[in-house]
Design a protein around this motif. Sequence first.
Motif, PDB file in Angstrom:
ATOM      1  N   SER A  32       0.846  -1.191   0.000  1.00 16.66           N
ATOM      2  CA  SER A  32       0.000   0.000   0.000  1.00 16.66           C
ATOM      3  C   SER A  32       0.886   1.249   0.000  1.00 16.66           C
ATOM      4  O   SER A  32       2.086   1.186   0.279  1.00 16.66           O
ATOM      5  N   CYS A  33       0.285   2.368  -0.287  1.00 19.60           N
ATOM      6  CA  CYS A  33       1.025   3.634  -0.261  1.00 19.60           C
ATOM      7  C   CYS A  33       1.578   3.928   1.135  1.00 19.60           C
ATOM      8  O   CYS A  33       2.618   4.569   1.273  1.00 19.60           O
ATOM      9  N   ALA A  79       8.084   3.832  -0.041  1.00 17.93           N
ATOM     10  CA  ALA A  79       9.134   4.834   0.141  1.00 17.93           C
ATOM     11  C   ALA A  79       8.787   6.160  -0.527  1.00 17.93           C
ATOM     12  O   ALA A  79       9.301   7.211  -0.126  1.00 17.93           O
ATOM     13  N   PHE A  80       7.927   6.149  -1.525  1.00 14.63           N
ATOM     14  CA  PHE A  80       7.549   7.366  -2.237  1.00 14.63           C
ATOM     15  C   PHE A  80       6.397   8.121  -1.568  1.00 14.63           C
ATOM     16  O   PHE A  80       6.016   9.185  -2.018  1.00 14.63           O
ATOM     17  N   HIS A 102       4.506   1.526  -8.962  1.00 18.26           N
ATOM     18  CA  HIS A 102       5.765   2.193  -8.622  1.00 18.26           C
ATOM     19  C   HIS A 102       6.223   1.894  -7.204  1.00 18.26           C
ATOM     20  O   HIS A 102       7.182   2.483  -6.723  1.00 18.26           O
ATOM     21  N   PHE A 103       5.553   0.972  -6.522  1.00 19.56           N
ATOM     22  CA  PHE A 103       5.831   0.683  -5.115  1.00 19.56           C
ATOM     23  C   PHE A 103       7.294   0.317  -4.875  1.00 19.56           C
ATOM     24  O   PHE A 103       7.880  -0.488  -5.573  1.00 19.56           O
ATOM     25  N   TYR A 115       7.188   9.685  -6.308  1.00 17.48           N
ATOM     26  CA  TYR A 115       7.797   8.959  -7.430  1.00 17.48           C
ATOM     27  C   TYR A 115       7.983   9.881  -8.631  1.00 17.48           C
ATOM     28  O   TYR A 115       9.004   9.844  -9.303  1.00 17.48           O
ATOM     29  N   PHE A 116       7.012  10.716  -8.886  1.00 15.83           N
ATOM     30  CA  PHE A 116       7.038  11.565 -10.070  1.00 15.83           C
ATOM     31  C   PHE A 116       8.153  12.603 -10.010  1.00 15.83           C
ATOM     32  O   PHE A 116       8.634  13.056 -11.036  1.00 15.83           O
ATOM     33  N   LYS A 117       8.585  12.953  -8.807  1.00 15.89           N
ATOM     34  CA  LYS A 117       9.728  13.862  -8.668  1.00 15.89           C
ATOM     35  C   LYS A 117      11.001  13.237  -9.242  1.00 15.89           C
ATOM     36  O   LYS A 117      11.863  13.941  -9.741  1.00 15.89           O
ATOM     37  N   THR A 118      11.104  11.924  -9.179  1.00 16.18           N
ATOM     38  CA  THR A 118      12.283  11.251  -9.740  1.00 16.18           C
ATOM     39  C   THR A 118      12.304  11.341 -11.260  1.00 16.18           C
ATOM     40  O   THR A 118      13.333  11.097 -11.868  1.00 16.18           O
TER      41      THR A 118
END
Length: 57
Positions: free
Chosen positions: A9-10, A14-15, A51-52, A29-32
């Motif tokens: 789960s979110c 880590a993101f 993206h987990f 995640y999108f910042k990466t």
Amino acid sequence: MQNNQSEKSCWTCAFHDLDNETFLGKCTYFKTKGLPAKEIPPEIVDKGCSHFQPKKP
């Protein structure tokens, strides 16, 4: 909920950034990828996404 889903789960990702701006937090995640962080929708927060990455202890 299946155990595998709750482990990815979110809340355990880590993101996940619980930044207090939004109730469910934001996905970093999108910042990466050079994009702004996105708010996590309620239908995704408990099941997670592709993206987990597990949080490091």
